[in-house]
Write an enzyme that holds these catalytic residues in place. Structure first.
Site, PDB file in Angstrom:
ATOM      1  N   ASP A  71       0.778  -1.149  -0.132  1.00  0.00           N
ATOM      2  CA  ASP A  71       0.134   0.015   0.117  1.00  0.00           C
ATOM      3  C   ASP A  71       1.071   1.031  -0.007  1.00  0.00           C
ATOM      4  O   ASP A  71       2.009   0.984   0.478  1.00  0.00           O
ATOM      5  CB  ASP A  71      -0.912  -0.090   1.156  1.00  0.00           C
ATOM      6  CG  ASP A  71      -1.851   1.141   1.317  1.00  0.00           C
ATOM      7  OD1 ASP A  71      -2.440   1.413   0.155  1.00  0.00           O
ATOM      8  OD2 ASP A  71      -1.823   1.966   2.351  1.00  0.00           O
ATOM      9  N   GLU A 125      -3.770  18.145  -1.755  1.00  0.00           N
ATOM     10  CA  GLU A 125      -4.117  16.828  -2.573  1.00  0.00           C
ATOM     11  C   GLU A 125      -3.687  17.048  -3.984  1.00  0.00           C
ATOM     12  O   GLU A 125      -4.512  16.733  -4.782  1.00  0.00           O
ATOM     13  CB  GLU A 125      -5.646  16.627  -2.317  1.00  0.00           C
ATOM     14  CG  GLU A 125      -6.732  17.589  -2.636  1.00  0.00           C
ATOM     15  CD  GLU A 125      -6.928  17.854  -3.950  1.00  0.00           C
ATOM     16  OE1 GLU A 125      -7.768  17.276  -4.621  1.00  0.00           O
ATOM     17  OE2 GLU A 125      -6.258  18.638  -4.768  1.00  0.00           O
ATOM     18  N   TRP A 126      -2.630  18.114  -4.098  1.00  0.00           N
ATOM     19  CA  TRP A 126      -2.114  18.176  -5.559  1.00  0.00           C
ATOM     20  C   TRP A 126      -2.977  18.736  -6.658  1.00  0.00           C
ATOM     21  O   TRP A 126      -2.609  18.691  -7.825  1.00  0.00           O
ATOM     22  CB  TRP A 126      -1.506  16.983  -6.068  1.00  0.00           C
ATOM     23  CG  TRP A 126      -0.521  16.328  -5.324  1.00  0.00           C
ATOM     24  CD1 TRP A 126       0.807  17.045  -4.688  1.00  0.00           C
ATOM     25  CD2 TRP A 126      -0.544  15.360  -4.136  1.00  0.00           C
ATOM     26  NE1 TRP A 126       1.416  16.253  -4.036  1.00  0.00           N
ATOM     27  CE2 TRP A 126       0.610  14.965  -3.435  1.00  0.00           C
ATOM     28  CE3 TRP A 126      -1.345  14.286  -3.961  1.00  0.00           C
ATOM     29  CZ2 TRP A 126       0.833  14.250  -2.665  1.00  0.00           C
ATOM     30  CZ3 TRP A 126      -1.243  13.162  -3.334  1.00  0.00           C
ATOM     31  CH2 TRP A 126      -0.104  13.195  -2.402  1.00  0.00           C
ATOM     32  N   ASP A 144       3.408  18.716  -7.456  1.00  0.00           N
ATOM     33  CA  ASP A 144       4.812  19.082  -6.550  1.00  0.00           C
ATOM     34  C   ASP A 144       5.625  19.881  -7.336  1.00  0.00           C
ATOM     35  O   ASP A 144       5.868  19.891  -8.685  1.00  0.00           O
ATOM     36  CB  ASP A 144       5.510  17.977  -6.189  1.00  0.00           C
ATOM     37  CG  ASP A 144       4.711  17.253  -4.968  1.00  0.00           C
ATOM     38  OD1 ASP A 144       3.970  17.705  -4.427  1.00  0.00           O
ATOM     39  OD2 ASP A 144       5.437  16.179  -4.590  1.00  0.00           O
TER      40      ASP A 144
END
Length: 606
Positions: free
Chosen positions: A196, A241-242, A263
């Site tokens: 994960d 959350e970009w 980013d």
């Protein structure tokens, strides 16, 4: 400027990254009102230079440098420990805690050290099961995944409804562990724990990054925001959350800032890519609620000094949090004097911390000529203007004052050139290095005289040909037409004969739609722009239009492609009398996107 607080008043800065799993999405209030971050937060963060490998000595040396180098005195207040600080698993009582190998004195001692310096303590966490990019074994995130008795990490465990007590680190003079009750709803898939990561919702074959979650991440931030408010403590909450679910539409109700883009990367091309995504969002910023353009690369030796000036200028005038991502001082690295002077520039910091809290907005772009203009209001009837040189060569650039709705300037300050001027009329010309910016402060200026409204030509009156098609939009969108022409390409065009009273070049408002967001492509070639060409009697003007969308393509599909933006451009080729005007995407097969931005209309000034 951000005031420095006493230890008993120190605000914890909480940064929370997203993706994966499922949470309830409660109705959101319009704006969070916690009385904090009335100007954009300023500080230092471990991530850009040290990635997910922070340590006690790294934080100590850089925090001390904030004070010793004069940065704290200019408002850089928060010291944030980013990813890599936790253990791979929670302790027996469910608490997330620090890794004592890299933080041997512990977080209580670290908080005391920072508070004694007059600094605030910030901590990163993650809205997923695991934190991002923390290596092997991955570190636990804020979501709690219950395991069946006697199970081990190699077994898949089904998510189930659970009341998870999250223990938050609230560092207010001393370390306090606070229990916060957060409800996470059940999910309908199974996860294999070792594989994960912080992004994926898949049950197997996890992608490195999943930019298409099936459920909006807003619900998890709603839970965290409510939990933080319930503590009755002053906590600045930063959301990330970009830009996947257009957070400007919901994050102001939950946090004090929110990341609007993917980013930043250690390369100049990341700066125009981020700016193109910010264009439709600047109106969402204001006191207590800020667009976060990501941490600064100033001082990391990945940009030239003019590029660092551009980077710092735009982050400041767009009212982004100013968070240093460079190594200020450690056993091997010290920030350069040139980069330090950029970070210490009082004028630029003042624009960021201005009490009016208005983010600058996009005004003009000359695509082929390679420069653009942004401007924003400041307190005291002042204005800040940035003229960015997008080309790879140094040159002189001219700001026409009418491009920022000004006729005459009584006092002008050119920040990076160190020039002042008085009684500037019509235009100002300054020198700028490759990828540099002319940053201007205007005061005692006279507004430009009102101009006659342009004549508007709707896309509904244009004739599509080839690949191009006319599309009817949802009610209230594709303004002011209600429809648009899509699939403009090298062979797909929209044409109309327009009569002009005079020959020459004309200023034109281009009404367009573009929601081609660079997410997975942002690391390489993504620009958040689309190409468009306007040919008048075969004289072609090419423009790269930024984003216009204000809706998520995931959870409001298609609506972002129906939000109208306006791009002002000077177009040549006009003749007195009839003119053949063709909107398309010439050059689309020669390095630009195959399909251009969607076309809504033209406003032509006489």
């Amino acid at each position: 400027m951000l005031s420095l607080l006493t230890p008993k008043q120190t605000i914890l800065l909480v940064s929370l990254l997203s993706f994966s799993a499922n949470a309830s999405a409660n109705p959101l209030c319009p704006r969070l009102d916690n009385g904090l971050a009335l100007t954009p937060p300023m500080g230092w963060n471990t991530y850009n230079h040290y990635s997910c490998s922070p340590s006690e000595s790294i934080v100590h040396s850089n925090a001390q440098a904030l004070v010793d180098l004069g940065l704290q005195a200019q408002g850089y207040h928060f010291v944030t420990v980013d990813c890599g600080w936790t253990l791979p698993d929670r302790v027996a009582n469910g608490t997330m805690t620090w890794n004592s190998t890299i933080f041997p004195s512990g977080f209580p001692a670290l908080s005391t050290f920072l508070h004694n310096l007059g600094l605030g303590f910030g901590v990163y966490s993650d809205a997923g099961i695991q934190m991002c990019m923390t290596g092997t074994p991955a570190q636990v995130g804020s979501l709690c995944m219950p395991r069946a008795p006697n199970s081990d990490k190699s077994q898949a465990n089904r998510w189930q409804s659970t009341n998870s007590w999250m223990r938050l680190l609230l560092l207010l003079g001393e370390l306090i562990f606070l229990n916060v009750r957060i409800l996470f709803l059940s999910a309908s898939f199974e996860l294999t724990v070792p594989d994960d990561n912080c992004y994926s919702e898949a049950a197997a074959d996890y992608p490195n990054t999943d930019y298409s979650p099936t459920v909006s991440p807003s619900g998890r931030y709603q839970n965290m925001s409510s939990a933080l408010l319930s503590t009755k403590r002053p906590i600045v909450f930063q959301i990330c959350e970009w830009g996947v679910d257009f957070p400007s539409a919901w994050a102001p109700a939950l946090g004090n800032s929110w990341r609007v883009t993917n980013d930043i990367i250690p390369a100049y091309r990341t700066i125009p890519r981020i700016l193109n995504q910010v264009v439709p969002q600047t109106s969402f910023a204001g006191p207590g609620h800020w667009l976060d353009l990501d941490m600064l690369e100033v001082g990391n030796n990945v940009l030239t000094i003019p590029e660092e000036q551009t980077h710092f200028s735009f982050w400041a005038i767009l009212k982004s949090p100013l968070v240093i991502g460079a190594a200020l001082k450690d056993t091997t690295t010290s920030i350069s004097t040139e980069s330090l002077n950029i970070l210490l520039n009082k004028d630029v910091i003042g624009y960021n911390q201005d009490s009016l809290g208005v983010a600058a907005s996009f005004r003009r772009r000359w695509t082929e000529e390679g420069y653009e203009v942004w401007a924003g209001d400041l307190s005291g009837s002042r204005m800040v203007v940035a003229v960015a040189n997008l080309q790879d060569t140094a040159r002189s650039l001219t700001l026409n004052l009418t491009d920022v709705d000004v006729q005459k300037v009584g006092s002008l300050k050119d920040i990076w050139n160190g020039v002042t001027a008085s009684n500037v009329a019509t235009a100002y010309t300054g020198h700028v290095e490759a990828h540099g910016t002319i940053l201007l402060e205007l005061s005692s200026f006279t507004a430009a005289a009102a101009v006659s409204a342009p004549t508007f030509y709707s896309s509904a009156s244009f004739t599509p040909a080839g690949d191009a098609v006319r599309t009817t939009c949802s009610t209230g969108l594709c303004t002011p037409v209600g429809s648009k022409i899509s699939y403009l390409s090298p062979t797909g065009t929209a044409s109309l004969s327009i009569t002009a009273a005079s020959a020459g070049s004309k200023l034109v408002d281009v009404y367009f739609c573009n929601n081609d967001i660079a997410l997975s492509t942002s690391w390489l070639y993504g620009t958040n722009t689309r190409n468009m060409t306007i040919a008048v009697n075969n004289v072609v003007t090419r423009i790269e239009v930024p984003l216009s969308g204000k809706s998520s393509e995931l959870f409001s599909p298609g609506l972002g492609w129906q939000d109208t933006g306006i791009f002002k451009v000077l177009i040549g080729g006009w003749q007195e009398g009839a003119n053949t005007v063709v909107v398309g995407n010439q050059g689309g097969a020669a390095g630009y996107q195959s399909y251009g931005a969607d076309f809504v209309g033209l406003g032509i000034y006489s």
